[in-house]
Design an enzyme around this catalytic site. Structure first.
Site, PDB file in Angstrom:
ATOM      1  N   HIS A 172      47.357  34.542  26.913  1.00 31.73           N
ATOM      2  CA  HIS A 172      47.366  35.802  26.165  1.00 31.73           C
ATOM      3  C   HIS A 172      47.486  37.029  27.070  1.00 31.73           C
ATOM      4  O   HIS A 172      47.877  38.096  26.618  1.00 31.73           O
ATOM      5  CB  HIS A 172      46.130  35.915  25.251  1.00 31.73           C
ATOM      6  CG  HIS A 172      44.851  36.192  25.968  1.00 31.73           C
ATOM      7  ND1 HIS A 172      44.000  35.191  26.387  1.00 31.73           N
ATOM      8  CD2 HIS A 172      44.273  37.358  26.346  1.00 31.73           C
ATOM      9  CE1 HIS A 172      42.949  35.729  26.981  1.00 31.73           C
ATOM     10  NE2 HIS A 172      43.079  37.036  26.966  1.00 31.73           N
ATOM     11  N   LYS A 176      49.846  41.327  27.021  1.00 32.94           N
ATOM     12  CA  LYS A 176      49.305  42.675  27.206  1.00 32.94           C
ATOM     13  C   LYS A 176      50.402  43.623  27.690  1.00 32.94           C
ATOM     14  O   LYS A 176      51.219  43.281  28.538  1.00 32.94           O
ATOM     15  CB  LYS A 176      48.147  42.644  28.208  1.00 32.94           C
ATOM     16  CG  LYS A 176      46.922  41.885  27.705  1.00 32.94           C
ATOM     17  CD  LYS A 176      45.829  41.873  28.749  1.00 32.94           C
ATOM     18  CE  LYS A 176      44.602  41.122  28.244  1.00 32.94           C
ATOM     19  NZ  LYS A 176      43.923  41.813  27.142  1.00 32.94           N
ATOM     20  N   GLU A 210      34.001  40.337  34.522  1.00 34.26           N
ATOM     21  CA  GLU A 210      33.357  40.350  33.207  1.00 34.26           C
ATOM     22  C   GLU A 210      31.888  40.703  33.370  1.00 34.26           C
ATOM     23  O   GLU A 210      31.259  40.316  34.355  1.00 34.26           O
ATOM     24  CB  GLU A 210      33.478  38.979  32.530  1.00 34.26           C
ATOM     25  CG  GLU A 210      34.898  38.507  32.277  1.00 34.26           C
ATOM     26  CD  GLU A 210      34.915  37.153  31.622  1.00 34.26           C
ATOM     27  OE1 GLU A 210      35.131  37.080  30.396  1.00 34.26           O
ATOM     28  OE2 GLU A 210      34.698  36.149  32.332  1.00 34.26           O
ATOM     29  N   ASP A 229      38.693  28.565  34.116  1.00 40.51           N
ATOM     30  CA  ASP A 229      38.687  29.468  32.962  1.00 40.51           C
ATOM     31  C   ASP A 229      39.565  30.686  33.172  1.00 40.51           C
ATOM     32  O   ASP A 229      40.238  31.144  32.242  1.00 40.51           O
ATOM     33  CB  ASP A 229      37.254  29.916  32.674  1.00 40.51           C
ATOM     34  CG  ASP A 229      37.150  30.750  31.403  1.00 40.51           C
ATOM     35  OD1 ASP A 229      37.827  30.408  30.415  1.00 40.51           O
ATOM     36  OD2 ASP A 229      36.404  31.744  31.395  1.00 40.51           O
ATOM     37  N   HIS A 234      45.250  32.982  33.876  1.00 35.43           N
ATOM     38  CA  HIS A 234      45.481  34.428  33.823  1.00 35.43           C
ATOM     39  C   HIS A 234      45.809  35.021  35.192  1.00 35.43           C
ATOM     40  O   HIS A 234      46.794  35.747  35.354  1.00 35.43           O
ATOM     41  CB  HIS A 234      44.252  35.149  33.260  1.00 35.43           C
ATOM     42  CG  HIS A 234      43.812  34.654  31.925  1.00 35.43           C
ATOM     43  ND1 HIS A 234      44.695  34.211  30.962  1.00 35.43           N
ATOM     44  CD2 HIS A 234      42.580  34.541  31.367  1.00 35.43           C
ATOM     45  CE1 HIS A 234      44.025  33.837  29.883  1.00 35.43           C
ATOM     46  NE2 HIS A 234      42.750  34.029  30.114  1.00 35.43           N
TER      47      HIS A 234
END
Length: 479
Positions: A172, A176, A210, A229, A234
């Site tokens: 995903h 962006k 994060e 993860d 990403h």
């Protein structure tokens, strides 16, 4: 085969991702008339719901996560939606799902978000029920395996029913706006591409930080860790976009081919170039928070922080380090790319006491989408105390630069591309396997050298060893 689907089959339709992202994204596309009136959406999951119950579920999710200005479109959107309960381990139950999907005049798009153990039975069920024909394409949400071997196993299973041109592997981050703007920044501006190489760039930093801890992802995260993860997907996609050669044209094959070349050029990482950590109790946002093991309820060797010094062994990037770091319970939520240029070869201002700092490009991806380029400028004044230079930022705030067009979340674009069949922002199989091969090498390095997570306090920027990883090259992390 090129087609725009008139049916969308949504696996995991009652899950968290569906509530927060998928249903709001689809409703936004409906509100803006970006999908055909013929498009029907069928949700499926294990939950025993009928159409009415699922529409009520979807309405609750949209009222919670859809912006207020779009809520007037909810009633119309729900008319597109229906539901069929499914046990993916029961191949026979896919016949009922196929009947619910009904006839497809144009084609079927499938969004599959499921546990790795359910990939094979799900693909078998789709194939047996006729839902995997030539006018069907499938979008695959991560995780796609836990290493190269399991990733290949999943891809082989999907490949028995879908050809590569009908497989859309989702990351995903690629949806962006600022990530896509990397291509425009590099290849549409003459001032950057000629200097986008080792001669002019000193190093690159990529940070995905994060502030949250486990946040209800205990079952998944402890088996994955920060490496699988975040870094495997990403961050390596961001690295590939920063480092790839100019594609010959703007199409899926050219762009994904250049990214794959970068990923295959990554040098194996040695023990001195990697740091891993796990957060312990500390503070976040001024509030006390427990450590990872406390949240998990047991001791664990899973990493919640990774920092790596990477190298790309090709002509363009010879000798340029790429510093990558990601972690949970860090001081602020930020995803950014920092491109640090080299200093000018000779500063004529030094004899006047002025220091010229190297230029720096900062590409902020979240929580704000922003591009900043730092230039040196002379401070105003008569210079009797000496000439002074100061860094001056040139800021391009995307929300200000493009105040008219509506900002969209990544899944809006990705779902629309899945429906219409554009693979540009999706990941090809050889990309995924190149990513896993590099990540598996790092994990093997950890095992062979007995590298275990260093503790760091929640609310800090990770283990002190991560600071030293960059500092030994006279580099400071951008914070």
């Amino acid at each position: 085969m090129s087609f725009t689907a008139d049916r969308l089959l949504l696996f995991g339709a009652t899950g968290d991702l569906s509530q927060r992202m998928l249903l709001p994204s689809l409703c936004a596309l409906h509100a803006d008339n970006l999908v055909s009136d013929k498009l029907k959406i069928v949700g499926t999951a294990r939950s025993d719901l009928d159409d009415t119950a699922f529409r009520n579920f979807a309405q609750d999710a949209l009222n919670k996560f859809l912006p207020d200005y779009r809520k007037g479109a909810i009633d119309g959107f729900l008319k597109r939606v229906s539901y069929q309960a499914l046990d993916a381990n029961q191949t026979a139950s896919f016949a009922d799902l196929a009947q619910k999907v009904g006839p497809r005049e144009d084609g079927l798009a499938i969004f599959l978000s499921t546990a790795p153990s359910l990939f094979e039975p799900t693909i078998a069920g789709l194939q047996a029920s006729g839902l995997a024909g030539e006018t069907s394409r499938i979008g695959l949400e991560k995780p796609l395996g836990t290493d190269l071997e399991t990733s290949r196993h999943i891809n082989d299973a999907v490949g028995t029913a879908f050809s590569e041109d009908r497989i859309f592997r989702i990351d995903h981050y690629l949806g962006k706006e600022t990530v896509q703007n990397l291509l425009a920044l590099r290849f549409a501006n003459i001032m950057f591409e000629p200097i986008w190489n080792a001669q002019y760039i000193e190093h690159v930093q990529i940070t995905v930080a994060e502030t949250v801890g486990l946040e209800g992802r205990v079952g998944f995260y402890d088996g994955a860790g920060a490496m699988r993860d975040m870094l495997q997907n990403h961050m390596l996609q961001l690295l590939a976009l920063v480092a790839m050669e100019p594609p010959s044209r703007f199409d899926p094959a050219a762009i994904r081919g250049e990214k794959t070349k970068v990923l295959r050029s990554l040098r194996a990482v040695g023990p001195a170039d990697t740091v891993t950590g796990q957060y312990r109790a500390g503070t976040s946002g001024g509030n006390p928070v427990p450590g990872y093991a406390d949240e998990l309820g047991k001791p664990s060797t899973t990493e919640t922080f990774v920092a790596i010094k990477a190298h790309i062994d090709n002509w363009r990037w010879k000798g340029v380090p790429f510093y990558l770091r990601t972690g949970k319970r860090l001081p602020r939520r930020v995803t950014e790319i920092v491109v640090q240029f080299r200093p000018v070869p000779h500063s004529m201002f030094a004899q006047r006491g002025a220091v010229a700092q190297p230029n720096r490009l900062i590409i902020s991806i979240q929580p704000e989408e922003n591009i900043t380029f730092t230039l040196m400028a002379k401070e105003p004044g008569l210079d009797r105390g000496g000439l002074r230079l100061r860094e001056v930022p040139l800021d391009i705030r995307m929300e200000d630069a493009f105040a008219g067009p509506q900002r969209r979340i990544a899944y809006e674009r990705l779902l629309l591309d899945l429906i219409e069949g554009d693979q540009t922002l999706f990941v090809r199989r050889d990309e995924v396997e190149a990513q896993w091969a590099w990540i598996d090498g790092i994990r093997q390095c950890w095992a062979e050298n007995h590298i275990t997570p260093n503790p760091y306090s929640a609310g800090s920027w990770g283990p002190t060893a991560a600071i030293a990883l960059a500092a030994k090259d006279s580099v400071a992390w951008h914070e």
